[in-house]
Write a protein that holds these residues in place. Structure first.
Motif, PDB file in Angstrom:
ATOM      1  N   GLY A   6      46.848 -12.833  35.234  1.00 26.94           N
ATOM      2  CA  GLY A   6      45.593 -12.731  34.503  1.00 26.94           C
ATOM      3  C   GLY A   6      44.419 -12.253  35.325  1.00 26.94           C
ATOM      4  N   VAL A   7      44.609 -12.076  36.645  1.00 26.43           N
ATOM      5  CA  VAL A   7      43.519 -11.643  37.530  1.00 26.43           C
ATOM      6  C   VAL A   7      43.758 -10.188  37.920  1.00 26.43           C
ATOM      7  CG1 VAL A   7      42.270 -12.081  39.672  1.00 26.43           C
ATOM      8  CG2 VAL A   7      43.333 -13.989  38.432  1.00 26.43           C
ATOM      9  N   PRO A   8      42.874  -9.256  37.560  1.00 28.01           N
ATOM     10  CA  PRO A   8      43.057  -7.844  37.928  1.00 28.01           C
ATOM     11  C   PRO A   8      43.003  -7.640  39.436  1.00 28.01           C
ATOM     12  CG  PRO A   8      41.327  -8.116  36.283  1.00 28.01           C
ATOM     13  CD  PRO A   8      41.679  -9.480  36.765  1.00 28.01           C
ATOM     14  N   ALA A   9      43.586  -6.545  39.893  1.00 26.07           N
ATOM     15  CA  ALA A   9      43.655  -6.285  41.332  1.00 26.07           C
ATOM     16  C   ALA A   9      42.274  -6.193  41.968  1.00 26.07           C
ATOM     17  CB  ALA A   9      44.435  -4.999  41.573  1.00 26.07           C
ATOM     18  N   GLY A  10      41.281  -5.645  41.266  1.00 21.38           N
ATOM     19  CA  GLY A  10      39.958  -5.484  41.857  1.00 21.38           C
ATOM     20  C   GLY A  10      38.991  -6.600  41.548  1.00 21.38           C
ATOM     21  N   SER A  11      39.479  -7.722  41.078  1.00 22.86           N
ATOM     22  CA  SER A  11      38.590  -8.803  40.665  1.00 22.86           C
ATOM     23  C   SER A  11      37.829  -9.388  41.857  1.00 22.86           C
ATOM     24  CB  SER A  11      39.400  -9.914  39.987  1.00 22.86           C
ATOM     25  OG  SER A  11      38.577 -11.040  39.734  1.00 22.86           O
ATOM     26  N   PRO A  12      36.531  -9.650  41.679  1.00 23.97           N
ATOM     27  CA  PRO A  12      35.752 -10.313  42.737  1.00 23.97           C
ATOM     28  C   PRO A  12      36.272 -11.707  43.047  1.00 23.97           C
ATOM     29  CG  PRO A  12      34.299  -9.337  41.093  1.00 23.97           C
ATOM     30  CD  PRO A  12      35.685  -9.274  40.536  1.00 23.97           C
TER      31      PRO A  12
ATOM     32  N   PRO B 281      36.172  -6.123  36.355  1.00 24.29           N
ATOM     33  CA  PRO B 281      36.413  -7.312  35.528  1.00 24.29           C
ATOM     34  C   PRO B 281      36.871  -8.491  36.362  1.00 24.29           C
ATOM     35  CG  PRO B 281      38.254  -5.786  35.338  1.00 24.29           C
ATOM     36  CD  PRO B 281      37.216  -5.099  36.173  1.00 24.29           C
ATOM     37  N   PHE B 282      36.408  -9.682  35.986  1.00 22.09           N
ATOM     38  CA  PHE B 282      36.871 -10.900  36.648  1.00 22.09           C
ATOM     39  C   PHE B 282      38.321 -11.194  36.273  1.00 22.09           C
ATOM     40  CE2 PHE B 282      32.235 -12.223  36.689  1.00 22.09           C
ATOM     41  CZ  PHE B 282      32.115 -12.045  38.054  1.00 22.09           C
ATOM     42  N   LEU B 283      38.583 -11.143  34.976  1.00 21.16           N
ATOM     43  CA  LEU B 283      39.884 -11.544  34.443  1.00 21.16           C
ATOM     44  C   LEU B 283      40.294 -10.585  33.339  1.00 21.16           C
ATOM     45  CD1 LEU B 283      39.101 -15.358  34.100  1.00 21.16           C
ATOM     46  CD2 LEU B 283      40.633 -14.362  35.798  1.00 21.16           C
ATOM     47  N   HIS B 284      41.584 -10.558  33.055  1.00 20.48           N
ATOM     48  CA  HIS B 284      42.055  -9.796  31.902  1.00 20.48           C
ATOM     49  C   HIS B 284      41.519 -10.429  30.621  1.00 20.48           C
ATOM     50  CE1 HIS B 284      44.529  -7.092  34.172  1.00 20.48           C
ATOM     51  NE2 HIS B 284      45.273  -8.055  34.679  1.00 20.48           N
ATOM     52  N   ALA B 285      41.326  -9.619  29.597  1.00 20.78           N
ATOM     53  CA  ALA B 285      40.700 -10.093  28.360  1.00 20.78           C
ATOM     54  C   ALA B 285      41.501 -11.220  27.713  1.00 20.78           C
ATOM     55  CB  ALA B 285      40.544  -8.934  27.388  1.00 20.78           C
ATOM     56  N   TRP B 286      42.821 -11.173  27.822  1.00 22.53           N
ATOM     57  CA  TRP B 286      43.631 -12.194  27.144  1.00 22.53           C
ATOM     58  C   TRP B 286      43.383 -13.591  27.726  1.00 22.53           C
ATOM     59  CZ3 TRP B 286      46.875 -15.246  29.934  1.00 22.53           C
ATOM     60  CH2 TRP B 286      47.341 -14.776  31.173  1.00 22.53           C
ATOM     61  N   VAL B 287      42.965 -13.653  29.000  1.00 25.51           N
ATOM     62  CA  VAL B 287      42.707 -14.955  29.616  1.00 25.51           C
ATOM     63  C   VAL B 287      41.558 -15.658  28.898  1.00 25.51           C
ATOM     64  CG1 VAL B 287      42.016 -16.138  31.728  1.00 25.51           C
ATOM     65  CG2 VAL B 287      43.587 -14.189  31.840  1.00 25.51           C
ATOM     66  N   PHE B 288      40.489 -14.920  28.599  1.00 29.70           N
ATOM     67  CA  PHE B 288      39.355 -15.515  27.895  1.00 29.70           C
ATOM     68  C   PHE B 288      39.774 -16.010  26.524  1.00 29.70           C
ATOM     69  CE2 PHE B 288      37.295 -12.773  31.012  1.00 29.70           C
ATOM     70  CZ  PHE B 288      36.300 -13.598  31.502  1.00 29.70           C
ATOM     71  N   GLY B 289      40.605 -15.225  25.826  1.00 29.08           N
ATOM     72  CA  GLY B 289      41.053 -15.646  24.509  1.00 29.08           C
ATOM     73  C   GLY B 289      41.847 -16.935  24.550  1.00 29.08           C
ATOM     74  N   VAL B 290      42.785 -17.020  25.496  1.00 30.27           N
ATOM     75  CA  VAL B 290      43.623 -18.211  25.608  1.00 30.27           C
ATOM     76  C   VAL B 290      42.791 -19.425  26.030  1.00 30.27           C
ATOM     77  CG1 VAL B 290      45.496 -19.268  26.941  1.00 30.27           C
ATOM     78  CG2 VAL B 290      45.750 -16.946  26.057  1.00 30.27           C
ATOM     79  N   VAL B 291      41.979 -19.248  27.062  1.00 31.18           N
ATOM     80  CA  VAL B 291      41.224 -20.372  27.620  1.00 31.18           C
ATOM     81  C   VAL B 291      40.161 -20.867  26.649  1.00 31.18           C
ATOM     82  CG1 VAL B 291      39.581 -21.021  29.420  1.00 31.18           C
ATOM     83  CG2 VAL B 291      41.664 -19.778  30.018  1.00 31.18           C
ATOM     84  N   TYR B 292      39.365 -19.966  26.095  1.00 29.42           N
ATOM     85  CA  TYR B 292      38.277 -20.387  25.217  1.00 29.42           C
ATOM     86  C   TYR B 292      38.788 -20.936  23.889  1.00 29.42           C
ATOM     87  CZ  TYR B 292      34.857 -18.327  28.403  1.00 29.42           C
ATOM     88  OH  TYR B 292      34.081 -18.048  29.501  1.00 29.42           O
ATOM     89  N   THR B 293      39.875 -20.382  23.392  1.00 31.74           N
ATOM     90  CA  THR B 293      40.467 -20.956  22.178  1.00 31.74           C
ATOM     91  C   THR B 293      40.922 -22.386  22.443  1.00 31.74           C
ATOM     92  OG1 THR B 293      41.195 -18.785  21.398  1.00 31.74           O
ATOM     93  CG2 THR B 293      42.289 -20.713  20.450  1.00 31.74           C
ATOM     94  N   GLY B 294      41.528 -22.611  23.614  1.00 33.69           N
ATOM     95  CA  GLY B 294      41.932 -23.963  23.986  1.00 33.69           C
ATOM     96  C   GLY B 294      40.743 -24.897  24.103  1.00 33.69           C
ATOM     97  N   PHE B 295      39.643 -24.403  24.679  1.00 34.38           N
ATOM     98  CA  PHE B 295      38.441 -25.231  24.806  1.00 34.38           C
ATOM     99  C   PHE B 295      37.874 -25.603  23.436  1.00 34.38           C
ATOM    100  CE2 PHE B 295      37.239 -23.511  29.276  1.00 34.38           C
ATOM    101  CZ  PHE B 295      38.091 -24.438  29.851  1.00 34.38           C
ATOM    102  N   ILE B 296      37.875 -24.650  22.511  1.00 35.28           N
ATOM    103  CA  ILE B 296      37.349 -24.925  21.176  1.00 35.28           C
ATOM    104  C   ILE B 296      38.181 -25.994  20.482  1.00 35.28           C
ATOM    105  CG2 ILE B 296      37.023 -23.932  18.878  1.00 35.28           C
ATOM    106  CD1 ILE B 296      36.274 -21.300  20.287  1.00 35.28           C
ATOM    107  N   VAL B 297      39.494 -25.886  20.598  1.00 31.33           N
ATOM    108  CA  VAL B 297      40.374 -26.888  19.978  1.00 31.33           C
ATOM    109  C   VAL B 297      40.161 -28.242  20.645  1.00 31.33           C
ATOM    110  CG1 VAL B 297      42.767 -27.545  19.539  1.00 31.33           C
ATOM    111  CG2 VAL B 297      42.066 -25.161  19.290  1.00 31.33           C
ATOM    112  N   GLN B 298      40.051 -28.252  21.983  1.00 29.99           N
ATOM    113  CA  GLN B 298      39.770 -29.504  22.699  1.00 29.99           C
ATOM    114  C   GLN B 298      38.481 -30.143  22.196  1.00 29.99           C
ATOM    115  OE1 GLN B 298      39.752 -29.191  27.020  1.00 29.99           O
ATOM    116  NE2 GLN B 298      41.333 -27.621  26.941  1.00 29.99           N
ATOM    117  N   GLY B 299      37.443 -29.334  22.078  1.00 20.71           N
ATOM    118  CA  GLY B 299      36.155 -29.858  21.660  1.00 20.71           C
ATOM    119  C   GLY B 299      36.197 -30.441  20.258  1.00 20.71           C
ATOM    120  N   LEU B 300      36.851 -29.749  19.351  1.00 18.31           N
ATOM    121  CA  LEU B 300      36.942 -30.243  17.979  1.00 18.31           C
ATOM    122  C   LEU B 300      37.729 -31.545  17.911  1.00 18.31           C
ATOM    123  CD1 LEU B 300      37.600 -26.881  16.092  1.00 18.31           C
ATOM    124  CD2 LEU B 300      35.504 -28.253  16.045  1.00 18.31           C
ATOM    125  N   ALA B 301      38.872 -31.586  18.587  1.00 17.24           N
ATOM    126  CA  ALA B 301      39.717 -32.784  18.530  1.00 17.24           C
ATOM    127  C   ALA B 301      39.068 -33.953  19.245  1.00 17.24           C
ATOM    128  CB  ALA B 301      41.086 -32.479  19.147  1.00 17.24           C
TER     129      ALA B 301
END
Length: 338
Positions: free
Chosen positions: A48-54, A137-157
């Motif tokens: 999930g981390v691109p080669a040129g990520s800071p 880019p810091f991370l590949h786009a799919w990482v944000f989708g997976v992580v933030y979706t998980g956070f939203i579900v965590q917050g709701l539950a």
């Protein structure tokens, strides 16, 4: 017949309703993608981390940050168990409230911000400002989708579990109107704290408003260059958080709207204070480990805004805690009199 109508009982007390067991399971399972990803990074994986990520330029700092965030997400699992197990009812309020307050502060902007960012992008906005931009880019786009979706579900539950838990254990503290609490010696300190929070909030509120509206005053060159719709959405949420925190504190302290349900200013003060304090602290901490290009380092004004909103959040949280303590004491006096 009596056996059929009797509530189910376990060794630790009444059986937990199925809905709460389901929410607990959802909260725990929603932590797994994030924990798996972070654990793999600690182990040396670059998934999930691109080669040129800071992120790859500060391996030691990122390892420490990853371990810290793994522990924080594990705390969500502990809280989900605490809110649904019999032993959780015996946990003192002072031990439960701080981690729930922090969890609320860290998750609330993500729960509101990520869907709004996606909506603004769908309407033509630029996603720059959260992923590091298209060139770096810091991370590949799919990482944000997976992580933030998980956070939203965590917050709701987790949020639903806490509201149910608090209603059962402390529901009497937020019933009634803000004017129900009689005047007392604690009012002066509570009002002074609320006013101090309101005055201190003016500086970060002004800066955040400027940034949300597209201004660059006080921003570092790197932050100004990487702005996009995501950045503006988050800045707008921080403005709303500061306004909510101060409004809730002033309503609780001065009770100028005596007919207002107590839960309204409590919610404003609780969520608002947690949001501005926790994210102010998080951004200030991140600034301390920022290295590399001087253009990316936060300016003094940025650091002052982070510190200012963190102090405001702590002051507002103090107002809310004192208000609840006063209502609890008043209720105890009434019970003794009865």
């Amino acid at each position: 017949m009596s056996q059929t109508l009797a509530p189910a009982v376990t060794a630790g007390g009444p059986a937990l309703p199925r809905s709460r067991r389901l929410l607990r399971a959802v909260a725990v399972v929603s932590c797994l993608p994030y924990l798996t990803l972070k654990t793999s990074w600690v182990a040396g994986s670059h998934v999930g981390v691109p080669a040129g990520s800071p992120l790859l330029d500060h391996r030691a700092a990122m390892a420490v940050a990853n371990v810290l965030t793994v522990l924080m997400d594990c705390a969500v699992i502990v809280l989900a168990l605490l809110l649904t197990r019999p032993w959780g009812r015996a946990v003192p309020a002072w031990l439960l409230a701080p981690p729930m307050w922090v969890a609320t502060g860290l998750l609330a902007p993500i729960m509101a911000g990520y869907p709004l960012q996606l909506l603004v992008r769908a309407l033509g906005g630029s996603g720059a400002g959260t992923s590091g931009g298209a060139d770096e880019p810091f991370l590949h786009a799919w990482v944000f989708g997976v992580v933030y979706t998980g956070f939203i579900v965590q917050g709701l539950a987790l949020g639903t579990l806490f509201v149910l838990y608090a209603r059962d254990r402390w529901g009497h503290l937020w019933r009634g109107r803000t004017g129900d609490l009689p005047a007392g010696p604690a009012d002066t300190a509570r009002r002074a704290t609320a006013v101090a929070a309101a005055v201190l909030a003016l500086f970060p509120l002004a800066l955040r408003t400027v940034w949300a509206r597209g201004g660059t005053t006080g921003l570092s060159a790197g932050a100004a260059a990487e702005r996009g719709s995501d950045f503006h959405v988050l800045e707008s949420l921080y403005v709303l958080g500061l306004l909510a925190a101060v409004t809730g504190a002033l309503l609780l302290a001065f009770r100028r709207a005596p007919g207002l349900p107590v839960r309204v200013p409590l919610a404003l003060a609780g969520v608002g204070s947690a949001t501005v304090a926790c994210w102010g602290g998080w951004m200030a901490a991140a600034a301390l480990v920022t290295g590399g290009d001087p253009a990316d380092r936060p300016t003094r004004l940025m650091l002052s805004a982070y510190a200012g909103q963190m102090i405001v959040g702590l002051l507002v949280a103090t107002v809310g805690a004192r208000f609840l303590a006063a209502r609890s004491a008043a209720g105890a006096v009434k019970r003794r009199a009865a």
